[in-house]
Design a protein around this motif. Structure first.
Motif, PDB file in Angstrom:
ATOM      1  N   GLU A 192     -50.234 -19.066 -19.916  1.00  0.00           N
ATOM      2  CA  GLU A 192     -51.400 -18.436 -20.554  1.00  0.00           C
ATOM      3  C   GLU A 192     -51.060 -17.256 -19.533  1.00  0.00           C
ATOM      4  O   GLU A 192     -51.481 -17.175 -18.977  1.00  0.00           O
ATOM      5  N   VAL A 193     -51.773 -15.981 -20.869  1.00  0.00           N
ATOM      6  CA  VAL A 193     -52.542 -15.061 -20.133  1.00  0.00           C
ATOM      7  C   VAL A 193     -53.688 -15.628 -20.383  1.00  0.00           C
ATOM      8  O   VAL A 193     -54.643 -14.989 -21.712  1.00  0.00           O
ATOM      9  N   PRO A 194     -54.658 -15.650 -19.685  1.00  0.00           N
ATOM     10  CA  PRO A 194     -56.723 -15.955 -19.725  1.00  0.00           C
ATOM     11  C   PRO A 194     -56.997 -14.557 -20.176  1.00  0.00           C
ATOM     12  O   PRO A 194     -56.240 -13.620 -20.007  1.00  0.00           O
ATOM     13  N   PRO A 195     -57.639 -15.262 -21.443  1.00  0.00           N
ATOM     14  CA  PRO A 195     -58.092 -13.442 -22.162  1.00  0.00           C
ATOM     15  C   PRO A 195     -59.410 -12.780 -20.455  1.00  0.00           C
ATOM     16  O   PRO A 195     -59.395 -11.392 -20.943  1.00  0.00           O
ATOM     17  N   ARG A 196     -59.333 -13.248 -19.760  1.00  0.00           N
ATOM     18  CA  ARG A 196     -59.876 -12.629 -18.269  1.00  0.00           C
ATOM     19  C   ARG A 196     -59.358 -11.438 -17.953  1.00  0.00           C
ATOM     20  O   ARG A 196     -59.879 -10.501 -17.677  1.00  0.00           O
ATOM     21  N   GLU A 197     -57.827 -11.209 -18.619  1.00  0.00           N
ATOM     22  CA  GLU A 197     -56.340 -10.400 -17.722  1.00  0.00           C
ATOM     23  C   GLU A 197     -57.154  -9.629 -18.635  1.00  0.00           C
ATOM     24  O   GLU A 197     -56.963  -8.488 -18.381  1.00  0.00           O
ATOM     25  N   GLY A 198     -57.320  -9.598 -20.178  1.00  0.00           N
ATOM     26  CA  GLY A 198     -57.756  -8.631 -20.851  1.00  0.00           C
ATOM     27  C   GLY A 198     -57.077  -7.974 -22.226  1.00  0.00           C
ATOM     28  O   GLY A 198     -56.556  -9.761 -22.781  1.00  0.00           O
ATOM     29  N   THR A 199     -56.786  -7.292 -22.861  1.00  0.00           N
ATOM     30  CA  THR A 199     -56.079  -7.315 -24.369  1.00  0.00           C
ATOM     31  C   THR A 199     -54.812  -7.735 -24.330  1.00  0.00           C
ATOM     32  O   THR A 199     -54.289  -6.865 -23.560  1.00  0.00           O
ATOM     33  N   LEU A 228     -43.991 -19.267 -22.660  1.00  0.00           N
ATOM     34  CA  LEU A 228     -43.804 -19.450 -21.127  1.00  0.00           C
ATOM     35  C   LEU A 228     -44.044 -17.693 -20.794  1.00  0.00           C
ATOM     36  O   LEU A 228     -42.734 -17.089 -21.007  1.00  0.00           O
ATOM     37  N   TYR A 229     -45.071 -17.236 -19.756  1.00  0.00           N
ATOM     38  CA  TYR A 229     -45.135 -15.866 -19.370  1.00  0.00           C
ATOM     39  C   TYR A 229     -44.322 -15.958 -18.055  1.00  0.00           C
ATOM     40  O   TYR A 229     -44.897 -16.643 -17.413  1.00  0.00           O
ATOM     41  N   VAL A 230     -43.459 -14.707 -18.028  1.00  0.00           N
ATOM     42  CA  VAL A 230     -42.419 -14.892 -17.031  1.00  0.00           C
ATOM     43  C   VAL A 230     -43.676 -12.718 -16.092  1.00  0.00           C
ATOM     44  O   VAL A 230     -43.164 -12.163 -17.296  1.00  0.00           O
ATOM     45  N   LYS A 231     -44.110 -12.913 -15.446  1.00  0.00           N
ATOM     46  CA  LYS A 231     -44.779 -12.033 -14.599  1.00  0.00           C
ATOM     47  C   LYS A 231     -43.422 -11.167 -14.362  1.00  0.00           C
ATOM     48  O   LYS A 231     -43.085 -11.067 -13.825  1.00  0.00           O
ATOM     49  N   LEU A 232     -43.647 -10.131 -14.428  1.00  0.00           N
ATOM     50  CA  LEU A 232     -42.683  -8.442 -14.160  1.00  0.00           C
ATOM     51  C   LEU A 232     -43.690  -7.124 -13.576  1.00  0.00           C
ATOM     52  O   LEU A 232     -42.576  -7.024 -13.191  1.00  0.00           O
ATOM     53  N   LEU A 233     -44.235  -8.004 -13.460  1.00  0.00           N
ATOM     54  CA  LEU A 233     -45.150  -6.800 -11.766  1.00  0.00           C
ATOM     55  C   LEU A 233     -45.688  -7.731 -11.680  1.00  0.00           C
ATOM     56  O   LEU A 233     -46.379  -8.924 -11.567  1.00  0.00           O
ATOM     57  N   SER A 240     -36.915 -13.845 -26.227  1.00  0.00           N
ATOM     58  CA  SER A 240     -37.962 -13.076 -25.797  1.00  0.00           C
ATOM     59  C   SER A 240     -38.693 -12.027 -26.462  1.00  0.00           C
ATOM     60  O   SER A 240     -38.462 -11.584 -27.613  1.00  0.00           O
ATOM     61  N   ARG A 241     -39.591 -12.012 -26.030  1.00  0.00           N
ATOM     62  CA  ARG A 241     -40.711 -11.332 -25.782  1.00  0.00           C
ATOM     63  C   ARG A 241     -41.663 -10.275 -24.962  1.00  0.00           C
ATOM     64  O   ARG A 241     -41.081 -10.855 -23.996  1.00  0.00           O
ATOM     65  N   LEU A 242     -41.688  -8.981 -25.377  1.00  0.00           N
ATOM     66  CA  LEU A 242     -42.460  -8.082 -23.936  1.00  0.00           C
ATOM     67  C   LEU A 242     -44.214  -8.371 -24.524  1.00  0.00           C
ATOM     68  O   LEU A 242     -44.209  -8.261 -25.254  1.00  0.00           O
ATOM     69  N   ALA A 243     -44.913  -8.255 -23.086  1.00  0.00           N
ATOM     70  CA  ALA A 243     -46.748  -8.613 -23.139  1.00  0.00           C
ATOM     71  C   ALA A 243     -46.929  -7.694 -22.863  1.00  0.00           C
ATOM     72  O   ALA A 243     -45.926  -7.613 -21.713  1.00  0.00           O
ATOM     73  N   LEU A 244     -47.803  -7.395 -23.182  1.00  0.00           N
ATOM     74  CA  LEU A 244     -48.465  -5.643 -22.342  1.00  0.00           C
ATOM     75  C   LEU A 244     -49.870  -6.130 -21.961  1.00  0.00           C
ATOM     76  O   LEU A 244     -51.250  -6.359 -23.784  1.00  0.00           O
ATOM     77  N   SER A 245     -50.497  -7.099 -20.671  1.00  0.00           N
ATOM     78  CA  SER A 245     -52.527  -6.801 -21.233  1.00  0.00           C
ATOM     79  C   SER A 245     -52.862  -5.849 -20.488  1.00  0.00           C
ATOM     80  O   SER A 245     -52.186  -5.154 -19.172  1.00  0.00           O
ATOM     81  N   ILE A 246     -53.997  -5.338 -21.132  1.00  0.00           N
ATOM     82  CA  ILE A 246     -54.766  -4.150 -20.826  1.00  0.00           C
ATOM     83  C   ILE A 246     -55.595  -4.712 -20.325  1.00  0.00           C
ATOM     84  O   ILE A 246     -56.527  -4.996 -21.116  1.00  0.00           O
ATOM     85  N   GLY A 247     -56.814  -4.654 -19.121  1.00  0.00           N
ATOM     86  CA  GLY A 247     -57.996  -4.954 -18.862  1.00  0.00           C
ATOM     87  C   GLY A 247     -58.467  -4.007 -18.246  1.00  0.00           C
ATOM     88  O   GLY A 247     -58.538  -2.744 -17.451  1.00  0.00           O
ATOM     89  N   ILE A 248     -60.254  -4.377 -17.986  1.00  0.00           N
ATOM     90  CA  ILE A 248     -60.636  -3.428 -16.785  1.00  0.00           C
ATOM     91  C   ILE A 248     -61.077  -4.444 -15.151  1.00  0.00           C
ATOM     92  O   ILE A 248     -60.818  -5.848 -15.586  1.00  0.00           O
ATOM     93  N   ASN A 249     -60.722  -3.890 -14.351  1.00  0.00           N
ATOM     94  CA  ASN A 249     -60.970  -5.064 -12.556  1.00  0.00           C
ATOM     95  C   ASN A 249     -62.079  -4.401 -12.697  1.00  0.00           C
ATOM     96  O   ASN A 249     -63.181  -4.113 -12.866  1.00  0.00           O
ATOM     97  N   MET A 250     -62.772  -6.171 -12.626  1.00  0.00           N
ATOM     98  CA  MET A 250     -64.369  -6.342 -12.163  1.00  0.00           C
ATOM     99  C   MET A 250     -63.723  -7.932 -11.231  1.00  0.00           C
ATOM    100  O   MET A 250     -64.771  -8.642 -10.801  1.00  0.00           O
ATOM    101  N   ARG A 251     -62.850  -7.261 -10.343  1.00  0.00           N
ATOM    102  CA  ARG A 251     -62.814  -8.898  -9.392  1.00  0.00           C
ATOM    103  C   ARG A 251     -63.724  -8.614  -8.041  1.00  0.00           C
ATOM    104  O   ARG A 251     -63.578  -8.452  -7.181  1.00  0.00           O
TER     105      ARG A 251
END
Length: 207
Positions: A78-85, A129-134, A178-189
């Protein structure tokens, strides 16, 4: 002659192109589109017929998840909500080859003069399953998105366009279904500099 040589992951093939410009001549284009039931939203092949707005806020004073890190695995459940929209396409009927840089334009309003954005691409398999492309994710400071040398601050409280383009390229064959997914978030690491958006030097600013 081939100046760009890359392996197309998922197909186990080496591909060659005379230049990045030639490789990216026919872009695969998608548009962000809000879904009435909330995230995941849509990466749509066509523009939304009516304008829409999505709102997102982050409180830099909130450090309750300061120890959070991106999962190191390349395949995650899964993609945690913390990663962004998250924005996701419809399933592809046939295998799709994608190769080149992630490029786009954000149309947004922000209450700051700068922001650090984090974008990640995934292949979402039919099994969920989500496979990271970056890897790592594409992380960039908005004030340097147009020019890597000269800083151009954002305009707080004004709708504006922000073009962006990743430095690293992707090369992968997406499976049928398969589908392509993009997450957009703000860096707070916690292990990276926090951009508070005040317009000054990042290491001199605080919340």
């Amino acid at each position: 002659s081939a100046n760009v040589n890359y392996q197309l992951a998922g197909a186990n093939e080496w591909r060659h192109a005379p230049s990045l410009a030639a490789l990216e001549r026919n872009p695969l284009r998608f548009y962000l589109q809000a879904q009435p039931n909330g995230a995941p939203h849509a990466l749509a092949a066509e523009k939304a017929p009516e304008p829409f707005a999505l709102s997102k806020s982050r409180d830099f004073r909130d450090r309750t998840d300061a120890e959070w890190r991106l999962p190191p695995e390349l395949v995650v459940g899964e993609v945690p909500p913390r990663e962004g929209t998250l924005f996701v396409t419809e399933p592809f009927d046939e295998p799709v080859d994608i190769a080149g840089r992630l490029r786009g334009e954000l149309d947004f309003t922000i209450n700051k003069y700068d922001v650090d954005l984090v974008l990640m691409l995934y292949e979402v398999r039919s099994n969920g399953l989500y496979v990271k492309l970056l890897e790592p994710a594409y992380n960039f400071r908005a004030s340097y998105a147009r020019d890597r040398v000269r800083r151009r601050l954002l305009t707080a409280g004004v709708r504006q366009l922000l073009p962006f383009q990743s430095e690293r390229m992707v090369g992968r064959r997406l499976q049928a279904g398969s589908r392509l997914a993009l997450s957009i978030g703000i860096n707070m690491r916690a292990d990276q500099q926090i951009n508070h958006g005040g317009g000054g030097r990042g290491h001199e600013e605080s919340v």
